[in-house]
Design an enzyme around this catalytic site. Structure first.
Site, PDB file in Angstrom:
ATOM      1  N   LYS A 121       0.888  -1.064   0.061  1.00  0.00           N
ATOM      2  CA  LYS A 121       0.058   0.132  -0.131  1.00  0.00           C
ATOM      3  C   LYS A 121       0.764   1.174  -0.144  1.00  0.00           C
ATOM      4  O   LYS A 121       0.651   2.272  -0.689  1.00  0.00           O
ATOM      5  CB  LYS A 121      -0.750   0.156   1.232  1.00  0.00           C
ATOM      6  CG  LYS A 121      -1.531   1.444   1.509  1.00  0.00           C
ATOM      7  CD  LYS A 121      -2.445   1.254   2.618  1.00  0.00           C
ATOM      8  CE  LYS A 121      -1.792   1.470   4.108  1.00  0.00           C
ATOM      9  NZ  LYS A 121      -1.443   2.891   4.282  1.00  0.00           N
ATOM     10  N   ASN A 122       1.991   1.261   0.917  1.00  0.00           N
ATOM     11  CA  ASN A 122       2.884   2.586   1.140  1.00  0.00           C
ATOM     12  C   ASN A 122       3.672   2.738  -0.009  1.00  0.00           C
ATOM     13  O   ASN A 122       4.374   3.904  -0.158  1.00  0.00           O
ATOM     14  CB  ASN A 122       3.470   2.484   2.550  1.00  0.00           C
ATOM     15  CG  ASN A 122       2.424   2.686   3.458  1.00  0.00           C
ATOM     16  OD1 ASN A 122       1.139   2.994   3.050  1.00  0.00           O
ATOM     17  ND2 ASN A 122       2.839   2.396   4.913  1.00  0.00           N
ATOM     18  N   ARG A 155      -6.567  11.440   3.648  1.00  0.00           N
ATOM     19  CA  ARG A 155      -5.019  12.014   3.925  1.00  0.00           C
ATOM     20  C   ARG A 155      -4.056  11.804   2.783  1.00  0.00           C
ATOM     21  O   ARG A 155      -3.394  12.560   2.398  1.00  0.00           O
ATOM     22  CB  ARG A 155      -4.459  11.393   5.355  1.00  0.00           C
ATOM     23  CG  ARG A 155      -2.933  11.740   5.051  1.00  0.00           C
ATOM     24  CD  ARG A 155      -2.399  11.204   6.551  1.00  0.00           C
ATOM     25  NE  ARG A 155      -0.846  11.386   6.258  1.00  0.00           N
ATOM     26  CZ  ARG A 155      -0.262  12.673   6.554  1.00  0.00           C
ATOM     27  NH1 ARG A 155      -0.828  13.746   6.743  1.00  0.00           N
ATOM     28  NH2 ARG A 155       0.846  12.711   6.292  1.00  0.00           N
ATOM     29  N   CYS A 188      -5.444  12.012  12.560  1.00  0.00           N
ATOM     30  CA  CYS A 188      -6.288  10.634  12.531  1.00  0.00           C
ATOM     31  C   CYS A 188      -5.933  10.275  13.839  1.00  0.00           C
ATOM     32  O   CYS A 188      -5.479  10.900  14.814  1.00  0.00           O
ATOM     33  CB  CYS A 188      -5.588   9.842  11.394  1.00  0.00           C
ATOM     34  SG  CYS A 188      -3.837   9.380  11.684  1.00  0.00           S
ATOM     35  N   ARG A 230      -0.511  14.285  12.657  1.00  0.00           N
ATOM     36  CA  ARG A 230      -0.049  14.119  11.139  1.00  0.00           C
ATOM     37  C   ARG A 230       0.152  15.660  10.404  1.00  0.00           C
ATOM     38  O   ARG A 230      -0.530  16.031   9.271  1.00  0.00           O
ATOM     39  CB  ARG A 230      -1.135  13.550  10.435  1.00  0.00           C
ATOM     40  CG  ARG A 230      -1.607  12.034  10.800  1.00  0.00           C
ATOM     41  CD  ARG A 230      -0.461  11.218  11.034  1.00  0.00           C
ATOM     42  NE  ARG A 230      -0.055  10.477   9.930  1.00  0.00           N
ATOM     43  CZ  ARG A 230      -0.588   9.497   9.365  1.00  0.00           C
ATOM     44  NH1 ARG A 230      -1.317   8.649   9.844  1.00  0.00           N
ATOM     45  NH2 ARG A 230       0.274   8.974   8.429  1.00  0.00           N
ATOM     46  N   PRO A 231       1.114  16.341  10.926  1.00  0.00           N
ATOM     47  CA  PRO A 231       1.511  17.698  10.318  1.00  0.00           C
ATOM     48  C   PRO A 231       2.089  17.478   9.051  1.00  0.00           C
ATOM     49  O   PRO A 231       2.717  16.470   8.571  1.00  0.00           O
ATOM     50  CB  PRO A 231       2.302  18.376  11.416  1.00  0.00           C
ATOM     51  CG  PRO A 231       2.993  17.231  12.150  1.00  0.00           C
ATOM     52  CD  PRO A 231       1.861  16.371  12.126  1.00  0.00           C
ATOM     53  N   ASP A 253       4.411  20.286   7.860  1.00  0.00           N
ATOM     54  CA  ASP A 253       5.284  21.307   7.920  1.00  0.00           C
ATOM     55  C   ASP A 253       6.472  20.842   7.068  1.00  0.00           C
ATOM     56  O   ASP A 253       7.111  21.763   6.192  1.00  0.00           O
ATOM     57  CB  ASP A 253       5.727  21.860   9.188  1.00  0.00           C
ATOM     58  CG  ASP A 253       5.926  20.694  10.247  1.00  0.00           C
ATOM     59  OD1 ASP A 253       5.333  19.494  10.195  1.00  0.00           O
ATOM     60  OD2 ASP A 253       6.966  20.698  10.846  1.00  0.00           O
ATOM     61  N   ASP A 290       4.456   0.568  12.457  1.00  0.00           N
ATOM     62  CA  ASP A 290       3.077   0.082  11.612  1.00  0.00           C
ATOM     63  C   ASP A 290       2.927  -1.501  11.974  1.00  0.00           C
ATOM     64  O   ASP A 290       1.989  -2.077  11.629  1.00  0.00           O
ATOM     65  CB  ASP A 290       3.265   0.218  10.003  1.00  0.00           C
ATOM     66  CG  ASP A 290       3.049   1.627   9.657  1.00  0.00           C
ATOM     67  OD1 ASP A 290       3.325   1.634   8.325  1.00  0.00           O
ATOM     68  OD2 ASP A 290       2.756   2.477  10.480  1.00  0.00           O
ATOM     69  N   VAL A 342       7.498   7.208  16.860  1.00  0.00           N
ATOM     70  CA  VAL A 342       7.047   8.047  15.843  1.00  0.00           C
ATOM     71  C   VAL A 342       5.627   8.819  15.761  1.00  0.00           C
ATOM     72  O   VAL A 342       5.808   9.894  15.405  1.00  0.00           O
ATOM     73  CB  VAL A 342       7.175   6.772  14.520  1.00  0.00           C
ATOM     74  CG1 VAL A 342       6.759   7.337  13.147  1.00  0.00           C
ATOM     75  CG2 VAL A 342       8.296   6.186  14.379  1.00  0.00           C
ATOM     76  N   ARG A 380      -8.799  -0.548   4.553  1.00  0.00           N
ATOM     77  CA  ARG A 380      -7.953   0.411   3.899  1.00  0.00           C
ATOM     78  C   ARG A 380      -6.525   0.047   3.227  1.00  0.00           C
ATOM     79  O   ARG A 380      -6.153   0.442   2.386  1.00  0.00           O
ATOM     80  CB  ARG A 380      -7.893   1.641   4.774  1.00  0.00           C
ATOM     81  CG  ARG A 380      -9.156   2.499   4.907  1.00  0.00           C
ATOM     82  CD  ARG A 380      -8.603   3.704   5.741  1.00  0.00           C
ATOM     83  NE  ARG A 380      -7.125   4.150   5.340  1.00  0.00           N
ATOM     84  CZ  ARG A 380      -6.746   5.132   5.954  1.00  0.00           C
ATOM     85  NH1 ARG A 380      -7.015   5.605   7.029  1.00  0.00           N
ATOM     86  NH2 ARG A 380      -5.494   5.733   5.450  1.00  0.00           N
TER      87      ARG A 380
HETATM   88  C1  EPZ Z   1       4.070   7.072   6.089  1.00  0.00           C
HETATM   89  O1  EPZ Z   1       3.298   8.221   6.547  1.00  0.00           O
HETATM   90  C2  EPZ Z   1       3.236   5.811   5.812  1.00  0.00           C
HETATM   91  N1  EPZ Z   1       1.862   5.993   5.269  1.00  0.00           N
HETATM   92  C3  EPZ Z   1       2.685   5.208   7.564  1.00  0.00           C
HETATM   93  O2  EPZ Z   1       1.934   4.047   7.495  1.00  0.00           O
HETATM   94  C4  EPZ Z   1       3.889   5.168   8.300  1.00  0.00           C
HETATM   95  O3  EPZ Z   1       3.605   4.608   9.544  1.00  0.00           O
HETATM   96  C5  EPZ Z   1       4.915   6.238   8.330  1.00  0.00           C
HETATM   97  O4  EPZ Z   1       5.209   6.567   6.924  1.00  0.00           O
HETATM   98  C6  EPZ Z   1       6.065   6.018   9.136  1.00  0.00           C
HETATM   99  O5  EPZ Z   1       6.772   4.877   8.401  1.00  0.00           O
HETATM  100  C7  EPZ Z   1       1.918   5.936   3.975  1.00  0.00           C
HETATM  101  O6  EPZ Z   1       3.178   5.759   3.495  1.00  0.00           O
HETATM  102  C8  EPZ Z   1       0.863   6.195   3.178  1.00  0.00           C
HETATM  103  P1  EPZ Z   1       6.025  10.329   8.264  1.00  0.00           P
HETATM  104  P2  EPZ Z   1       3.915   9.698   6.813  1.00  0.00           P
HETATM  105  O7  EPZ Z   1       5.968  11.499   7.488  1.00  0.00           O
HETATM  106  O8  EPZ Z   1       4.474   9.790   5.565  1.00  0.00           O
HETATM  107  C9  EPZ Z   1       5.851  13.752  11.749  1.00  0.00           C
HETATM  108  C10 EPZ Z   1       0.049   2.751   7.747  1.00  0.00           C
HETATM  109  O9  EPZ Z   1      -0.508   2.173   8.874  1.00  0.00           O
HETATM  110  N2  EPZ Z   1       5.727  14.625  10.722  1.00  0.00           N
HETATM  111  O10 EPZ Z   1       7.411   9.523   8.080  1.00  0.00           O
HETATM  112  O11 EPZ Z   1       2.649  10.429   7.170  1.00  0.00           O
HETATM  113  C11 EPZ Z   1       4.667  12.902  11.831  1.00  0.00           C
HETATM  114  O12 EPZ Z   1       3.780  13.539  12.686  1.00  0.00           O
HETATM  115  C12 EPZ Z   1       0.345   4.273   7.738  1.00  0.00           C
HETATM  116  O13 EPZ Z   1       0.207   2.179   6.679  1.00  0.00           O
HETATM  117  C13 EPZ Z   1       5.938  15.927  10.928  1.00  0.00           C
HETATM  118  O14 EPZ Z   1       5.984  16.250  12.127  1.00  0.00           O
HETATM  119  O15 EPZ Z   1       4.909   9.582   7.829  1.00  0.00           O
HETATM  120  C14 EPZ Z   1       5.165  11.554  12.312  1.00  0.00           C
HETATM  121  O16 EPZ Z   1       5.303  11.720  13.866  1.00  0.00           O
HETATM  122  C15 EPZ Z   1       0.156   4.824   9.240  1.00  0.00           C
HETATM  123  N3  EPZ Z   1       5.686  16.939   9.890  1.00  0.00           N
HETATM  124  C16 EPZ Z   1       6.514  11.330  11.778  1.00  0.00           C
HETATM  125  O17 EPZ Z   1       7.077  12.742  11.329  1.00  0.00           O
HETATM  126  C17 EPZ Z   1       5.697  16.653   8.569  1.00  0.00           C
HETATM  127  O18 EPZ Z   1       5.771  17.417   7.714  1.00  0.00           O
HETATM  128  C18 EPZ Z   1       6.471  10.287  10.835  1.00  0.00           C
HETATM  129  O19 EPZ Z   1       5.745  10.769   9.959  1.00  0.00           O
HETATM  130  C19 EPZ Z   1       5.457  15.044   8.262  1.00  0.00           C
HETATM  131  C20 EPZ Z   1       5.665  14.088   9.289  1.00  0.00           C
END
Ligand code: EPZ
Length: 417
Positions: free
Chosen positions: A22-23, A92, A116, A121-122, A124, A305, A327, A397
């Protein structure tokens, strides 16, 4: 609200086919629009999140066609960069189109992704990086408008190896002027898959899988055919389910190199794991769960995950186990549900202490997100008696036909509306 009805206490035995990731699929489908040509994405999972991404591609003006698990995206006549109504509001995933819309149209309008159940999920990191690449942003009433007359390559240092931010920068960089360097990039296998997909369209990206990714902008891209990697989180979920039911399962297509962390833990507990290029075989008949201390983190650390699913397994490991979730700030609702099944779990900030109990009891529980649902299914499979796991739409999903796959491996599970 659909629900899974599970009669637990049976061992999983047999073969389970692992679907495409999926990812990996989501950013790759978004990136299809960059070439304004035909792309066929094979081994694409037929799950809700991917179907939503296909809807967004159609909203952009692409033609899509499914043939089994192959999705063909024809972006020759795309004409719309505004994704601010329809599924994007609830989904999202529209954020992952940001880099592709900017790379293709030089403009984008997306709904600010709501938080969520696992965290705020910011975005920035995405905004800061794309701003450095010459993009102007404005946000009003939850609508993010972005404009980039000419995207230019930059050296970007991510504060955290964010998967989504790394992907958006990579996608925006391929048609940008000059070279883009991402420092502290995410290293997940899905990032490598995205690089390989983009390069198959004519991009020039190197370094995916390491913390430094270099992308040299090109003038144009062409269509491609590409096969997505198997879903390592789905594979990990089934490995844990096999361990929780002391089963013997062959996971077709699963890749050991993508699930190494988890396999090592299960092998330490006495599971026999054999792997080759066709998949992973696990024999957990003689497994003796022992307490573990696990801290989730960015790849190659233990994946967040699989944290809920691992917690399900550790609820019956004798002694005290610790899980530290580093995370997502609120990935803990599964713990409350597991306690309804007799688990002994205490939470202090992001640190769970799990005191092993002899067994879990059957009961009624409710999924609040995708991986929470998977964890509750694992718990219900191991608990003797009839359990109900509500919120099946969360699980659907990210897992294609999970109840059929488990039933074919001997589980007594059915899905009702
Ligand atoms: C991806 O989410 C995956 N989703 C998530 O899988 C996975 O848990 C995550 O990466 C971590 O491996 C998809 O690929 C569709 P991040 P993503 O940006 O990209 C913070 C599942 O169950 N952050 O690596 O949203 C954020 O809040 C899903 O399949 C900021 O602060 O994850 C989090 O604490 C759940 N600012 C951390 O970084 C930002 O601009 C990691 O987020 C972006 C992220």
């Amino acid at each position: 609200m659909g629900k899974f009805i599970i009669e637990g206490g049976r061992t999983l035995t047999g073969k389970i086919s692992v679907s495409g990731s999926k990812n990996a699929a989501l950013p790759i489908l978004a990136a299809c629009i960059l070439c304004r040509d035909k792309c066929t994405v094979k081994n694409c999972p037929r799950i809700k999140d991917v179907e939503n991404a296909a809807l967004l591609l159609q909203k952009i003006g692409a033609e899509i066609k499914w043939k089994g698990n192959a999705l063909t995206v024809d972006s020759s006549n795309i004409n719309n960069y505004n994704l601010t109504d329809g599924p994007a509001d609830k989904y999202r995933g529209s954020i992952i189109f940001l880099g592709a819309l900017l790379g293709t149209f030089g403009k984008a309008k997306i709904s600010a992704p709501g938080g969520c159940r696992i965290g705020r999920r910011p975005i920035d990191f995405h905004i800061d990086a794309l701003s450095m690449m010459n993009t102007a942003f404005s946000t009003t009433h939850g609508i993010i408008s972005a404009s980039a007359k000419n995207l230019s390559g930059e050296e970007i240092v991510l504060k955290f190896p964010s998967v989504g931010a790394t992907e958006n920068i990579m996608i925006a960089s391929v048609l940008a002027k000059g070279e883009t360097v991402i420092q502290n990039a995410a290293r997940e296998p899905e990032i490598v898959d995205l690089q390989d997909f983009l390069n198959s369209m004519g991009a020039k990206i190197t370094g995916a899988g390491t913390s430094k990714i270099i992308s040299k902008g090109v003038a144009s891209l062409h269509g491609t055919e590409y096969k997505i990697i198997p879903d390592r989180i789905e594979a990990g979920t089934f490995l844990i389910a096999a361990a929780a039911t002391k089963g013997e399962v062959f996971l077709k297509n699963a890749r050991y190199d993508h699930t190494r962390q988890l396999c090592r833990i299960l092998e330490k507990c006495g599971a026999v794991i054999i792997h080759d290029k066709s998949g992973i075989y696990i024999n957990a008949k003689k497994i003796r769960l022992s307490p573990h201390v696990i801290s989730t983190g960015a790849y190659p650390a233990f994946p967040t995950d699989l944290q809920p699913q691992m917690m399900s397994l550790l609820t019956t490991a004798p002694g005290l186990s610790i899980i530290i979730e580093t995370v997502f700030e609120s990935r803990f609702l599964h713990a409350e549900e597991l306690k309804k099944l007799g688990a002994d779990i205490t939470l202090d900030e992001n640190r769970f202490t799990i005191k092993g109990v002899p067994y879990l009891k059957a009961g009624n529980v409710r999924a609040s997100d995708l991986r929470c649902g998977a964890a509750l299914i694992i718990a219900a499979l191991s608990a003797k008696g009839m359990s109900v796991v509500e919120g099946s739409e969360f699980v659907e999903r990210g897992y294609q036909n999970i109840e059929r796959k488990l039933r074919l491996a001997g589980a007594a599970i059915r899905l009702t509306d």
